[in-house]
Design a protein around this motif. Structure first.
Motif, short mmCIF file in Angstrom:
data_model
loop_
_atom_site.label_atom_id
_atom_site.label_comp_id
_atom_site.label_asym_id
_atom_site.label_seq_id
_atom_site.Cartn_x
_atom_site.Cartn_y
_atom_site.Cartn_z
N MET A 1 57.56 -68.17 -135.92
CA MET A 1 56.43 -69.08 -136.98
C MET A 1 56.54 -68.76 -138.39
N ILE A 2 57.70 -69.51 -139.24
CA ILE A 2 58.02 -69.00 -140.71
C ILE A 2 56.90 -69.73 -141.43
N LYS A 3 55.83 -69.69 -142.67
CA LYS A 3 55.60 -70.69 -143.22
C LYS A 3 55.71 -70.05 -144.58
N LEU A 4 55.07 -71.24 -145.21
CA LEU A 4 55.62 -70.85 -146.77
C LEU A 4 54.13 -71.56 -147.67
N THR A 5 54.33 -70.60 -148.55
CA THR A 5 52.77 -70.39 -149.15
C THR A 5 53.10 -71.41 -151.13
N LEU A 6 52.66 -72.31 -151.75
CA LEU A 6 52.79 -72.85 -153.15
C LEU A 6 52.33 -72.35 -154.00
N ASN A 7 52.53 -71.49 -154.80
CA ASN A 7 51.01 -71.02 -156.21
C ASN A 7 51.04 -71.69 -157.21
N CYS A 8 50.52 -72.94 -157.86
CA CYS A 8 50.99 -73.39 -158.95
C CYS A 8 50.04 -72.63 -160.42
N ILE A 9 50.94 -71.74 -161.36
CA ILE A 9 50.49 -70.96 -161.97
C ILE A 9 51.37 -71.76 -163.52
N ARG A 10 50.42 -72.14 -164.88
CA ARG A 10 50.71 -73.32 -165.40
C ARG A 10 51.21 -71.94 -166.41
N LEU A 11 51.59 -72.27 -167.69
CA LEU A 11 52.17 -71.17 -168.25
C LEU A 11 51.40 -72.01 -170.23
N SER A 12 51.74 -71.84 -170.82
CA SER A 12 51.33 -72.05 -172.53
C SER A 12 51.59 -71.77 -173.88
N PHE A 13 52.84 -72.09 -173.65
CA PHE A 13 53.12 -71.34 -175.21
C PHE A 13 52.62 -72.53 -176.20
N ILE A 14 52.24 -71.21 -178.09
CA ILE A 14 52.02 -71.69 -178.85
C ILE A 14 52.95 -72.68 -179.39
N LEU A 15 53.18 -72.98 -179.96
CA LEU A 15 54.11 -74.20 -180.64
C LEU A 15 53.76 -75.13 -181.54
N TRP A 16 53.91 -75.13 -182.81
CA TRP A 16 53.19 -75.93 -183.79
C TRP A 16 54.65 -77.40 -183.52
N SER A 17 55.79 -77.53 -183.58
CA SER A 17 56.63 -78.19 -183.00
C SER A 17 57.86 -77.95 -182.53
N THR A 18 58.65 -79.11 -182.43
CA THR A 18 59.76 -79.15 -181.87
C THR A 18 60.76 -78.75 -182.35
N LYS A 78 53.24 -62.92 -186.99
CA LYS A 78 54.20 -61.93 -186.19
C LYS A 78 52.97 -61.79 -185.01
N PHE A 79 51.90 -62.95 -184.93
CA PHE A 79 50.85 -62.40 -183.64
C PHE A 79 52.01 -63.55 -182.75
N ASN A 80 52.47 -64.97 -183.31
CA ASN A 80 53.42 -65.69 -182.57
C ASN A 80 54.66 -64.84 -182.16
N CYS A 81 55.26 -64.24 -182.72
CA CYS A 81 56.79 -63.43 -182.77
C CYS A 81 56.60 -62.26 -181.67
N ASN A 82 55.37 -61.80 -181.54
CA ASN A 82 55.05 -60.70 -180.80
C ASN A 82 54.63 -61.54 -179.25
N LEU A 83 53.76 -62.91 -179.13
CA LEU A 83 53.62 -63.29 -177.82
C LEU A 83 54.75 -63.77 -177.28
N LEU A 84 55.46 -64.14 -178.30
CA LEU A 84 56.95 -64.94 -177.69
C LEU A 84 57.81 -63.98 -176.79
N LEU A 85 57.63 -62.18 -177.43
CA LEU A 85 58.36 -61.11 -176.46
C LEU A 85 57.62 -61.00 -175.67
N ALA A 86 56.99 -61.23 -175.35
CA ALA A 86 55.02 -60.96 -174.18
C ALA A 86 55.34 -61.46 -173.14
N TYR A 87 56.07 -62.93 -173.64
CA TYR A 87 56.68 -64.26 -172.36
C TYR A 87 58.08 -63.54 -171.60
#
Length: 707
Positions: A1-18, A78-87
């Motif tokens: 018998m096979i089970k599946l698990t589902l872990n919902c992990i949200r990611l928050s991006f720092i965006l000023w506008s689209t 610089k903060f947000n640029c490095n954070l984007l590379l981290a994502y």
């Protein structure tokens, strides 16, 4: 018998506008309208890079962020640029690189106001926590989630607070601290601001209670998740929840309920093309039928599951299905099918082994193919004999039917003579019964001989197969020993080549020192020695003749000799770093490297004046370290470009050296002479040395030296 698990992990991006996607490079700053501040210009460029990242243009956003990192001026950008590379590196599962860029971003955390600062820090802490959890460092993950919760509470950032709380609950679950995990998931399930956090909390609580065998509580939370998924029309999540509910029912021996739920999963999966989940549901239905000893239905469902697994190319599932089909055939006494299934099982297993090891043994394959063909021919012969028997039996049955029809016709025609012919009829019926009995007996004899033939054939074929497997295993062992010896020989050759190269370098160094000694000796002999001899003669003549005017000449010669000695000593000290032009020397050195090779070089220094005024000993040691890094890149990296950034921040000299070469595995590779020399120099300077490198990704070296 096979089970599946589902872990919902949200990611928050720092965006000023689209904003609209556009082509970005370092020249965009000047292309923007005049009158806009540098902060606004850089903000727009970083916004555009985030827009590309969130619209499935990840590689393009990475290239742009990497270019912007070299030219950005403001701390927020610089903060947000490095954070984007981290994502980016987190999504690529390059955990160490992601952690490096998060730490780089946190160096520029002084933003305009406290609210934005809190969001930025909390998002950065979430990336660190997720990275450390994926790396297996659960205590570190727990630490950063707790710091993120503390940061988000300062200005009541509820979304970030529940994001970190949900992540912390997942970490506690990984640590098997289920009571703490359930407490946090229960808190997250009451948050109305984000349905995904509520949804993920219900599912994770259901999985925890299922692992604890508390199926009543598990079903309660799964049903809550089921209601929410139906309300939001999330069909894929609904299929996973129903699959887990069915597994719970099966473990509680509620087989009919489990089958109904599995069939519902199959219907949903077919609608939205969840092929893998559909296959798992079918295989679990088969396991239910086996538990109920309903082998006929189990065989049918596994047959359809096998068809799906072959179409999807899922080899491990095919192995599982063939194994169960073999067991079903044995339980039914059908050894022919059992032999066929076990043959297919080993065929798939061999395919998996070939794909994993990427090795082919042609001789064994030919022998195996020959045996398999002989086996198939034998099986076909048996099947043909079975078909002939079946045809014979069918003919006899047809003949019996024809005789019965004739009897019935005669009975209808001769009903008047029925009593007269009753005795004859009884005799004919007895004869027919005897004939049927003889037919049944012949069938039983044929079936018995067929089973014996199949069994003997199976045993005959099994012996050479076992022999081949033994030979194959011995050959693998011999090949493994040969590979080990070849590796030892290769390592010895490499070691001898390295030693030879080191001897050449030492010899060249000694030759250079000998040449310098000869030059110094020649200078001392020709210039200073000649002058001293002349002075001696002048002194002798002066004392012999008593001429005072010769003293002026001797004084002049002494001055000349002093100047020569002074010039000679100054030639032994490097002139490069005497006039506060350290940065110019480095820049000239990089330009010369680029002109003399195919390397594309980039040199960035800030602040130039302060670095030029550093201690001369520190400048010389830094220059030698950079020379060693360039030498290693040219010799080993096969790079096409190299970049050096030098920064002086808070009395710490930071060197960031990066190339786009072949890279190496820092865990497996032992450090060479070059890196040992660098570490030796850094120990004298109390400096630190960090390498971030991956195969085919290049190398980043970060050095910090206190001034």
């Amino acid at each position: 018998m096979i089970k599946l698990t589902l872990n919902c992990i949200r990611l928050s991006f720092i965006l000023w506008s689209t904003l609209v996607v556009c082509q970005i490079d370092s020249e965009n700053l000047s292309a923007l309208p005049k009158g806009i501040t540098i902060e606004a210009k850089e903000k727009k460029l970083v916004d555009d890079a985030y827009f590309l990242f969130n619209n499935n243009q990840v590689e393009k956003s990475y290239v742009i962020a990497h270019q912007l990192k070299k030219t950005l001026k403001t701390e927020r950008a610089k903060f947000n640029c490095n954070l984007l590379l981290a994502y980016y590196f987190k999504n690529k599962a390059l955990i160490d690189s992601s952690i490096y860029y998060v730490n780089q971003s946190l160096k520029f955390e002084r933003l305009d106001n406290d609210s934005i600062k809190t969001k930025g820090r909390s998002s950065a802490y979430n990336i660190l926590a997720v990275n450390y959890k994926n790396k297996g460092l659960l205590q570190q993950s727990k630490k950063w989630h707790l710091k993120g919760i503390e940061e988000s509470q300062k200005y009541n950032e509820k979304d970030l607070y529940y994001t970190h709380t949900h992540g912390l609950a997942l970490t506690y679950g990984e640590m098997q601290n289920y009571s703490k995990a359930l407490e946090l998931f229960e808190e997250c399930s009451k948050y109305e601001g984000d349905p995904e956090i509520v949804f993920g909390s219900y599912i994770n609580m259901g999985m925890i209670y299922s692992s604890l065998k508390d199926y009543e509580s598990s079903d309660k939370y799964f049903k809550k998740g089921q209601e929410l998924s139906q309300k939001q029309n999330k069909q894929s999540a609904l299929a996973i929840i129903l699959l887990n509910l069915a597994a719970n029912a099966q473990e509680q021996n509620k087989l009919n309920k489990a089958i109904d739920l599995y069939e519902e999963v199959i219907v949903i999966s077919e609608k939205i093309d969840l092929h893998n989940i559909k296959l798992i549901a079918k295989m679990n239905i088969g396991s239910v039928f086996i538990d109920a000893k309903n082998y006929k239905d189990a065989q049918l469902i596994y047959g359809t599951a096998l068809h799906d697994a072959i179409e999807l190319g899922l080899l491990s599932q095919q192995l599982n299905i063939y194994k169960n089909l073999k067991q079903i055939a044995i339980e039914q006494g059908n050894y022919k099918n059992a032999f066929t299934h076990i043959t297919d099982y080993f065929k798939i297993k061999d395919s998996i082994y070939k794909l994993q090891k990427d090795e082919e043994i042609n001789e064994l394959e030919i022998r195996y193919s020959t045996l398999r063909k002989e086996k198939e021919i034998t099986i076909l012969q048996i099947e043909n004999s079975n078909r002939k028997l079946e045809l014979t039996n069918q003919k006899e049955a047809i003949e019996n039917l024809r005789l019965q029809q004739e009897i019935e016709n005669k009975e209808s025609e001769n009903q008047i003579l029925a009593f007269q012919n009753a005795s004859e009829k009884r005799v004919s019926e007895i004869n027919l019964l005897k004939k049927d009995q003889e037919i049944q007996e012949s069938k039983l004899i044929r079936q018995k001989s067929l089973k014996n033939t199949i069994l003997y054939s199976f045993l005959i074929l099994l012996v050479p197969i076992i022999g081949l497997l033994i030979i194959y295993y011995q050959k693998l062992q011999a090949q493994s020993e040969l590979n080990k010896k070849q590796e030892e020989v290769s390592e010895q050759k490499i070691s001898s080549l390295i030693k030879s190269q080191e001897l050449k370098l030492i010899k060249a160094s000694i030759e250079g020192q000998d040449k310098e000694r000869k030059r110094i000796a020649q200078e001392l002999h020709d210039s200073i020695g000649g002058n001293l001899a002349a002075i001696k003669l002048q002194l002798n003549n002066t004392f012999a003749n008593g001429k005072a005017e010769a003293l002026q000449t001797i004084n002049t010669q002494l001055d000349d000799t002093y100047e020569q000695v002074r010039d000679l000593s100054h030639n032994l000290i490097p002139k490069k770093f005497r006039k506060n032009n350290f940065c110019e020397v480095l820049e000239s050195y990089f330009n010369n490297i680029g002109e003399a090779s195919n390397l594309k070089t980039s040199f960035i220094v800030y602040p130039r004046v302060a670095i030029d005024e550093l201690d001369e000993f520190l400048q010389i040691e830094t220059f030698k370290i950079i020379q060693e890094l360039i030498t290693n890149t040219i010799k080993h990296a096969k790079a096409s470009s190299v970049e050096l950034q030098i920064n002086l921040v808070e009395n710490v000299l930071n060197l960031l050296f990066e190339d786009n070469g072949v890279g190496f595995n820092t865990k497996n590779n032992s450090t060479g002479i070059g890196f040992e020399n660098i570490k030796s120099r850094l120990r004298k300077l109390s400096g630190t040395f960090h390498i971030d490198s991956r195969i085919n990704r290049g190398t980043i070296i970060n050095i910090e030296i206190p001034t």
